[in-house]
Design an enzyme around this catalytic site. Structure first.
Site, PDB file in Angstrom:
ATOM      1  N   ALA A  12       9.231   8.362  -4.917  1.00 23.31           N
ATOM      2  CA  ALA A  12       8.710   9.494  -4.140  1.00 23.31           C
ATOM      3  C   ALA A  12       7.425  10.068  -4.721  1.00 23.31           C
ATOM      4  O   ALA A  12       6.633  10.677  -4.004  1.00 23.31           O
ATOM      5  CB  ALA A  12       9.777  10.576  -4.048  1.00 23.31           C
ATOM      6  N   GLN A  15       1.973   6.745  -4.602  1.00 26.10           N
ATOM      7  CA  GLN A  15       0.934   6.903  -3.568  1.00 26.10           C
ATOM      8  C   GLN A  15       1.524   6.860  -2.165  1.00 26.10           C
ATOM      9  O   GLN A  15       1.190   7.686  -1.313  1.00 26.10           O
ATOM     10  CB  GLN A  15      -0.116   5.785  -3.703  1.00 26.10           C
ATOM     11  CG  GLN A  15      -0.890   5.798  -4.997  1.00 26.10           C
ATOM     12  CD  GLN A  15      -1.601   7.108  -5.211  1.00 26.10           C
ATOM     13  OE1 GLN A  15      -2.233   7.632  -4.293  1.00 26.10           O
ATOM     14  NE2 GLN A  15      -1.468   7.661  -6.390  1.00 26.10           N
ATOM     15  N   ARG A  92       3.619  -6.402  -9.576  1.00 23.68           N
ATOM     16  CA  ARG A  92       3.242  -7.576 -10.351  1.00 23.68           C
ATOM     17  C   ARG A  92       2.032  -7.225 -11.199  1.00 23.68           C
ATOM     18  O   ARG A  92       1.033  -6.724 -10.692  1.00 23.68           O
ATOM     19  CB  ARG A  92       2.887  -8.738  -9.415  1.00 23.68           C
ATOM     20  CG  ARG A  92       2.668 -10.052 -10.154  1.00 23.68           C
ATOM     21  CD  ARG A  92       2.095 -11.095  -9.216  1.00 23.68           C
ATOM     22  NE  ARG A  92       3.063 -11.564  -8.242  1.00 23.68           N
ATOM     23  CZ  ARG A  92       3.799 -12.677  -8.387  1.00 23.68           C
ATOM     24  NH1 ARG A  92       3.665 -13.419  -9.457  1.00 23.68           N
ATOM     25  NH2 ARG A  92       4.648 -13.049  -7.460  1.00 23.68           N
ATOM     26  N   ARG A  98       6.689 -15.236 -11.530  1.00 21.12           N
ATOM     27  CA  ARG A  98       7.541 -14.782 -10.436  1.00 21.12           C
ATOM     28  C   ARG A  98       8.942 -14.392 -10.926  1.00 21.12           C
ATOM     29  O   ARG A  98       9.510 -13.392 -10.497  1.00 21.12           O
ATOM     30  CB  ARG A  98       7.645 -15.849  -9.347  1.00 21.12           C
ATOM     31  CG  ARG A  98       8.517 -15.367  -8.208  1.00 21.12           C
ATOM     32  CD  ARG A  98       8.361 -16.199  -6.972  1.00 21.12           C
ATOM     33  NE  ARG A  98       8.976 -17.502  -7.145  1.00 21.12           N
ATOM     34  CZ  ARG A  98       8.976 -18.451  -6.215  1.00 21.12           C
ATOM     35  NH1 ARG A  98       8.393 -18.227  -5.060  1.00 21.12           N
ATOM     36  NH2 ARG A  98       9.548 -19.612  -6.433  1.00 21.12           N
ATOM     37  N   ASP A 159       1.820  -5.320   8.523  1.00 22.62           N
ATOM     38  CA  ASP A 159       1.177  -6.577   8.911  1.00 22.62           C
ATOM     39  C   ASP A 159       1.040  -6.637  10.437  1.00 22.62           C
ATOM     40  O   ASP A 159       0.009  -7.050  10.973  1.00 22.62           O
ATOM     41  CB  ASP A 159       2.009  -7.755   8.398  1.00 22.62           C
ATOM     42  CG  ASP A 159       2.316  -7.614   6.917  1.00 22.62           C
ATOM     43  OD1 ASP A 159       1.368  -7.472   6.144  1.00 22.62           O
ATOM     44  OD2 ASP A 159       3.510  -7.604   6.547  1.00 22.62           O
ATOM     45  N   ARG A 162      -1.660  -4.253  11.494  1.00 25.56           N
ATOM     46  CA  ARG A 162      -2.975  -4.804  11.128  1.00 25.56           C
ATOM     47  C   ARG A 162      -3.384  -5.896  12.107  1.00 25.56           C
ATOM     48  O   ARG A 162      -4.551  -5.984  12.506  1.00 25.56           O
ATOM     49  CB  ARG A 162      -2.898  -5.404   9.722  1.00 25.56           C
ATOM     50  CG  ARG A 162      -2.889  -4.361   8.615  1.00 25.56           C
ATOM     51  CD  ARG A 162      -2.531  -4.989   7.282  1.00 25.56           C
ATOM     52  NE  ARG A 162      -2.748  -4.052   6.173  1.00 25.56           N
ATOM     53  CZ  ARG A 162      -2.290  -4.245   4.949  1.00 25.56           C
ATOM     54  NH1 ARG A 162      -1.584  -5.337   4.655  1.00 25.56           N
ATOM     55  NH2 ARG A 162      -2.533  -3.365   4.003  1.00 25.56           N
ATOM     56  N   HIS A 187       6.760 -10.978   3.828  1.00 25.30           N
ATOM     57  CA  HIS A 187       5.647 -10.044   3.661  1.00 25.30           C
ATOM     58  C   HIS A 187       4.871 -10.473   2.415  1.00 25.30           C
ATOM     59  O   HIS A 187       5.065  -9.951   1.327  1.00 25.30           O
ATOM     60  CB  HIS A 187       6.146  -8.606   3.504  1.00 25.30           C
ATOM     61  CG  HIS A 187       5.067  -7.668   3.055  1.00 25.30           C
ATOM     62  ND1 HIS A 187       4.002  -7.350   3.847  1.00 25.30           N
ATOM     63  CD2 HIS A 187       4.865  -7.031   1.882  1.00 25.30           C
ATOM     64  CE1 HIS A 187       3.190  -6.539   3.182  1.00 25.30           C
ATOM     65  NE2 HIS A 187       3.689  -6.339   1.984  1.00 25.30           N
TER      66      HIS A 187
HETATM   67  P1  NDP Z   1       2.767   2.717  -4.315  1.00 27.10           P
HETATM   68  O1  NDP Z   1       3.433   3.918  -3.784  1.00 27.10           O
HETATM   69  O2  NDP Z   1       1.330   2.488  -4.002  1.00 27.10           O
HETATM   70  O3  NDP Z   1       3.563   1.391  -3.887  1.00 27.10           O
HETATM   71  C1  NDP Z   1       4.966   1.314  -3.985  1.00 27.10           C
HETATM   72  C2  NDP Z   1       5.440  -0.043  -3.583  1.00 27.10           C
HETATM   73  O4  NDP Z   1       5.117  -0.318  -2.235  1.00 27.10           O
HETATM   74  C3  NDP Z   1       4.840  -1.191  -4.405  1.00 27.10           C
HETATM   75  O5  NDP Z   1       5.896  -2.078  -4.746  1.00 27.10           O
HETATM   76  C4  NDP Z   1       3.890  -1.834  -3.444  1.00 27.10           C
HETATM   77  O6  NDP Z   1       3.811  -3.232  -3.671  1.00 27.10           O
HETATM   78  C5  NDP Z   1       4.622  -1.639  -2.146  1.00 27.10           C
HETATM   79  N1  NDP Z   1       3.859  -1.907  -0.940  1.00 27.10           N
HETATM   80  C6  NDP Z   1       4.341  -2.543   0.139  1.00 27.10           C
HETATM   81  N2  NDP Z   1       3.443  -2.662   1.079  1.00 27.10           N
HETATM   82  C7  NDP Z   1       2.331  -2.119   0.607  1.00 27.10           C
HETATM   83  C8  NDP Z   1       1.038  -1.977   1.125  1.00 27.10           C
HETATM   84  N3  NDP Z   1       0.703  -2.440   2.286  1.00 27.10           N
HETATM   85  N4  NDP Z   1       0.124  -1.344   0.385  1.00 27.10           N
HETATM   86  C9  NDP Z   1       0.448  -0.890  -0.828  1.00 27.10           C
HETATM   87  N5  NDP Z   1       1.654  -1.020  -1.374  1.00 27.10           N
HETATM   88  C10 NDP Z   1       2.585  -1.629  -0.671  1.00 27.10           C
HETATM   89  O7  NDP Z   1       2.945   2.635  -5.887  1.00 27.10           O
HETATM   90  P2  NDP Z   1       2.775   3.756  -6.993  1.00 27.10           P
HETATM   91  O8  NDP Z   1       2.657   2.992  -8.265  1.00 27.10           O
HETATM   92  O9  NDP Z   1       1.799   4.774  -6.618  1.00 27.10           O
HETATM   93  O10 NDP Z   1       4.170   4.493  -6.979  1.00 27.10           O
HETATM   94  C11 NDP Z   1       5.367   3.877  -7.275  1.00 27.10           C
HETATM   95  C12 NDP Z   1       6.349   4.958  -7.660  1.00 27.10           C
HETATM   96  O11 NDP Z   1       7.624   4.373  -7.715  1.00 27.10           O
HETATM   97  C13 NDP Z   1       6.076   5.593  -9.020  1.00 27.10           C
HETATM   98  O12 NDP Z   1       6.112   6.981  -8.864  1.00 27.10           O
HETATM   99  C14 NDP Z   1       7.253   5.113  -9.874  1.00 27.10           C
HETATM  100  O13 NDP Z   1       7.659   6.078 -10.800  1.00 27.10           O
HETATM  101  C15 NDP Z   1       8.290   4.918  -8.814  1.00 27.10           C
HETATM  102  N6  NDP Z   1       9.394   4.027  -9.107  1.00 27.10           N
HETATM  103  C16 NDP Z   1      10.628   4.505  -8.800  1.00 27.10           C
HETATM  104  C17 NDP Z   1      11.751   3.770  -8.986  1.00 27.10           C
HETATM  105  C18 NDP Z   1      13.058   4.359  -8.656  1.00 27.10           C
HETATM  106  O14 NDP Z   1      13.128   5.302  -7.866  1.00 27.10           O
HETATM  107  N7  NDP Z   1      14.131   3.857  -9.197  1.00 27.10           N
HETATM  108  C19 NDP Z   1      11.657   2.412  -9.527  1.00 27.10           C
HETATM  109  C20 NDP Z   1      10.318   1.962  -9.763  1.00 27.10           C
HETATM  110  C21 NDP Z   1       9.233   2.759  -9.551  1.00 27.10           C
HETATM  111  P3  NDP Z   1       2.546  -3.900  -4.426  1.00 27.10           P
HETATM  112  O15 NDP Z   1       2.601  -3.363  -5.835  1.00 27.10           O
HETATM  113  O16 NDP Z   1       2.826  -5.355  -4.337  1.00 27.10           O
HETATM  114  O17 NDP Z   1       1.331  -3.447  -3.683  1.00 27.10           O
END
Ligand code: NDP
Length: 328
Positions: A12, A15, A92, A98, A159, A162, A187
């Site tokens: 939450a 971003q 990643r 992977r 997707d 887009r 995806h």
């Molecule tokens: P984002 O909010 O930007 O992204 C979160 C996830 O969405 C990533 O895995 C990202 O994948 C994915 N994603 C899917 N589609 C898209 C897209 N079109 N564009 C961008 N992202 C996409 O990441 P932040 O790092 O800002 O925030 C992640 C938050 O999650 C942090 O606050 C962290 O603390 C939290 N977190 C919470 C967990 C929990 O509740 N247990 C566990 C892990 C993390 P990709 O990286 O491949 O873009």
């Protein structure tokens, strides 16, 4: 007055979470007349930022928002959840294999699946956004044997959106004139945006475009690599558009697709179109009364078949890898 719907968002404080929560609270997820209670699930390091977001949510005085709870305990986060948006994931990082990526995410999605199994409401609907979304959804689903398998879905709506936007730009059509577009498969970069059954103002989209080179060399790669192009331009990954797509996915699932149209969702395969049963793959679906159904009987040409098969093959490999890791 209606009982509020409990919506849990993981990651939450991230971003996407930041772009998502305000729209949920203002009624865009479920409807302008549906009150919601938010549960923000974060890892301990994310709790403080989540509290800041909750303060801003309070400051919006949204009439539909009936409460916010913040926690790092999945059992609390999913308690009574009707809708769960699993956004937080392990991205990643450079040099990561992977297997490492899948096991890191297994450590997140397996316990979350179990917590959903043990605590969520009977009508729970889950959307996985965090990547690798399809396989993360599979891991959560496997850990939730008491929840009907079809309640676990993965997001390919961004997707889909887009692809509609690119097709509108190419043809000069309005986005609202484009119907029946399909994203097939994973995806990931192997996803296949299919315009052969799409319609533009009632005409077949592939015939309107009539440009096979554009389809193969521009359209498909542009849609598949749009995320990277946005990172390049913005210096940060797409967030508002991803949040918007998550809103669209759940809204359509709950409130239905329009007559004559369909959408794309990553859902457990029933074997349709040769996709092995159980893989969470994107299909064309219609939604009605809170349920989705795969659109049947579409003719798949050779161009499409090759691309669907390649993406499904990747999903099968991811499933084999998480099986080997004991995650499902
Ligand atoms: P984002 O909010 O930007 O992204 C979160 C996830 O969405 C990533 O895995 C990202 O994948 C994915 N994603 C899917 N589609 C898209 C897209 N079109 N564009 C961008 N992202 C996409 O990441 P932040 O790092 O800002 O925030 C992640 C938050 O999650 C942090 O606050 C962290 O603390 C939290 N977190 C919470 C967990 C929990 O509740 N247990 C566990 C892990 C993390 P990709 O990286 O491949 O873009």
């Amino acid at each position: 007055t209606r009982t509020p719907v409990n919506v849990t968002v993981t990651g939450a404080a991230g971003q996407i979470g930041y772009a998502l929560l305000f729209r949920i609270a203002s009624g865009h997820l479920l409807g302008a007349d549906v009150p919601v209670k938010l549960r923000l699930l974060e890892i301990p390091q994310g709790l403080k930022a989540a509290e800041g977001t909750a303060m801003e949510l309070d400051d919006c005085a949204f009439p539909l928002l009936k409460g916010i709870e913040i926690t790092d305990d999945p059992n609390v986060g999913f308690d009574g959840a009707n809708v769960a948006l699993l956004v937080g994931a392990r991205p990643r990082t450079k040099g990561m294999e992977r297997g490492d990526l899948l096991s890191a995410n297994g450590g997140i999605f397996k316990p979350q699946g179990k917590a959903i199994n043990d605590n969520a409401a009977d009508d729970i609907r889950v959307l996985v956004v965090g990547n690798p979304a399809n396989t993360n959804a599979l891991i959560a689903q496997a850990a939730a044997p008491d929840v009907p398998a079809e309640r676990f879905t993965a997001m390919t709506r961004l997707d889909h959106n887009r692809a509609i936007s690119q097709l509108a730009a190419k043809t000069g059509a309005a986005v609202s004139d484009i119907k029946r577009l399909t994203i097939w498969g994973n995806h990931s970069a192997t996803q296949y945006p299919d315009i052969f059954h799409a319609e533009i103002a009632g005409k077949n989209a592939a015939e309107v475009v009539n440009d096979q080179a554009w389809l193969a060399d521009t359209f498909i790669p542009t849609v598949a690599k749009r995320g990277a192009a946005i990172i390049e331009a913005r210096g940060a990954s797409s967030a508002a558009s991803a949040a918007n797509a998550a809103i669209d996915h759940v809204h359509t699932w709950v409130n239905g697709t329009a007559e004559g149209d369909w959408t794309s969702m990553g859902i457990p395969s029933d074997g349709s179109y040769g996709v092995p049963e159980g893989l969470i793959s994107s299909f064309p679906v219609t939604c009605k009364d809170g349920k989705y159904e795969i659109v049947q009987g579409l003719d798949i040409n050779e161009f499409s078949r090759t691309r669907i098969d390649a993406s499904v093959q990747e999903l099968a490999e991811e499933r084999a890898a998480v099986r080997d890791l004991g995650l499902i």
